[in-house]
Scaffold this active site. Structure first.
Site, short mmCIF file in Angstrom:
data_model
loop_
_atom_site.label_atom_id
_atom_site.label_comp_id
_atom_site.label_asym_id
_atom_site.label_seq_id
_atom_site.Cartn_x
_atom_site.Cartn_y
_atom_site.Cartn_z
N HIS A 119 -7.03 3.50 -4.24
CA HIS A 119 -6.35 3.14 -2.80
C HIS A 119 -5.20 2.56 -3.83
O HIS A 119 -3.66 2.78 -2.88
CB HIS A 119 -6.68 1.90 -2.18
CG HIS A 119 -7.77 2.42 -1.45
ND1 HIS A 119 -7.94 3.73 -0.77
CD2 HIS A 119 -8.87 1.45 -2.21
CE1 HIS A 119 -9.68 3.41 0.10
NE2 HIS A 119 -10.38 2.05 -0.76
N HIS A 161 -0.97 -4.70 -8.18
CA HIS A 161 -0.65 -3.79 -8.11
C HIS A 161 0.48 -3.02 -7.71
O HIS A 161 1.45 -3.54 -6.70
CB HIS A 161 -1.78 -3.05 -7.23
CG HIS A 161 -2.28 -4.31 -5.32
ND1 HIS A 161 -1.89 -5.68 -5.68
CD2 HIS A 161 -1.23 -3.15 -4.32
CE1 HIS A 161 -1.40 -5.33 -4.41
NE2 HIS A 161 -1.52 -5.29 -3.55
N HIS A 179 2.65 0.19 -4.43
CA HIS A 179 2.84 0.92 -3.26
C HIS A 179 3.80 1.77 -3.43
O HIS A 179 5.00 1.02 -4.05
CB HIS A 179 2.66 -0.21 -2.34
CG HIS A 179 1.64 -0.96 -1.55
ND1 HIS A 179 0.55 -0.30 -1.41
CD2 HIS A 179 1.67 -2.59 -2.17
CE1 HIS A 179 -0.66 -1.36 -1.41
NE2 HIS A 179 0.03 -2.63 -1.75
N THR A 238 -2.48 -6.67 3.32
CA THR A 238 -2.15 -5.47 4.08
C THR A 238 -3.55 -3.98 3.74
O THR A 238 -2.82 -2.59 4.22
CB THR A 238 -0.52 -4.95 3.47
OG1 THR A 238 -0.70 -4.29 1.76
CG2 THR A 238 0.24 -5.79 3.60
N THR A 239 -4.36 -4.50 3.25
CA THR A 239 -5.54 -3.49 3.64
C THR A 239 -6.47 -4.00 4.02
O THR A 239 -6.93 -5.24 3.80
CB THR A 239 -6.11 -2.96 1.79
OG1 THR A 239 -6.30 -4.31 1.11
CG2 THR A 239 -4.66 -2.53 1.33
#
Length: 284
Positions: free
Chosen positions: A87, A118, A120, A221-222
């Protein structure tokens, strides 16, 4: 700077895998389906990300002082891997070299420990971030995920995420040589990163940058979209070159597709207040 950002990404994925084993979700069919698939939380009233309208934010300069970062942020970290979790690209910092990577003040209650970073990102140079400011989406967004001692209790505010929006102009200097060591890799694969300092990622000594941010209460947000996050969105962006931005897009999903566009659509504010740490906002 960029290599440190990549390091943080690994932790966020591991965070989910530890707390929610075998949870299956993807970005393939869009993110609005999460409200049905994980309706217990993803359909909540305090969801993230959001669109921040700068002229509607509230001045909270007296309550949102500068952050305090521990000295470990300026020391080299080694023996860490960049991981593709299917992801995102992530780096776990839990217990790395026994460094005490802590963050405090900045309107937070108590001390938080940096656990992971992480990323995005999109596929083009105009969409990829999760949060938007004044309806403008950035090419990428980096999350520094920080936990408090009571995170395992699942309380609101016990997870703090520092978010940095990323711009990728074609003429920017290349600063993240770490990306030269990265090649296409499948879900679950790792690549070892050279030693680096987190202060090479974020401009800790630049008060104009670090003291200007937005604050609101929201969610992961996941999935499962737990509403436990104190969000900090820095007003000014980080810059990387377009060539470096393209190097972010090296991962493959479990289905063998290119790992890109891993962002959730903005969610309704539902009456929440968005605070700002300065009296006036002037974005660069």
């Amino acid at each position: 700077m960029f290599r440190e950002l990549l390091v943080f990404a690994a932790f966020f994925g591991s965070l989910y895998s530890k707390s929610i084993p075998n949870l299956k979700w993807s970005y393939t069919n869009g993110t609005e389906v999460w409200k049905e698939d994980f309706k217990e939380n993803c359909a909540g009233k305090k969801q993230s990300p959001i669109n921040i309208l700068s002229h509607e934010t509230e001045n909270a300069a007296d309550d949102l002082p500068p952050f305090k970062f521990s000295d470990a942020f300026k020391k080299d970290i080694s023996d860490v891997n960049l991981t593709n979790n299917g992801h995102s690209l992530m780096v776990s910092l839990d217990g790395v070299n026994d460094h005490d990577l802590t963050i405090s003040e900045g309107g937070l209650e108590g001390e938080y420990k940096l656990s992971m970073i992480h990323f995005h990102f999109g596929e083009g140079n105009n969409s990829g971030s999760e949060h938007t400011i004044d309806n403008i989406q950035s090419p990428a967004e980096i999350h520094f995920v920080c936990t408090s001692d009571s995170f395992e209790k699942g309380e609101m505010g016990k997870l703090a995420v520092l978010s940095f929006l990323v711009k990728a102009p074609s003429l920017a200097d290349e600063k993240f040589n770490i990306l030269q060591h990265i090649s296409v890799f499948d879900t679950g694969e790792k690549t070892e990163l050279p030693a680096f300092s987190l202060s090479s990622i974020i401009p800790l000594d630049n008060s104009h940058f670090m003291e200007r941010y937005y604050r609101y209460q929201g969610s992961l947000t996941t999935p499962k979209c737990d509403e436990i996050v104190v969000w900090t969105i820095f007003i000014h962006p980080l810059y990387i070159s377009y060539e470096e931005y393209e190097k972010l897009q090296v991962g493959l999903t479990e289905d063998g597709d290119k790992l890109v566009n891993n962002f959730r659509q903005v969610q309704p504010l539902n009456g929440r207040k968005v605070l700002r740490s300065v009296s006036h906002v002037h974005r660069r």
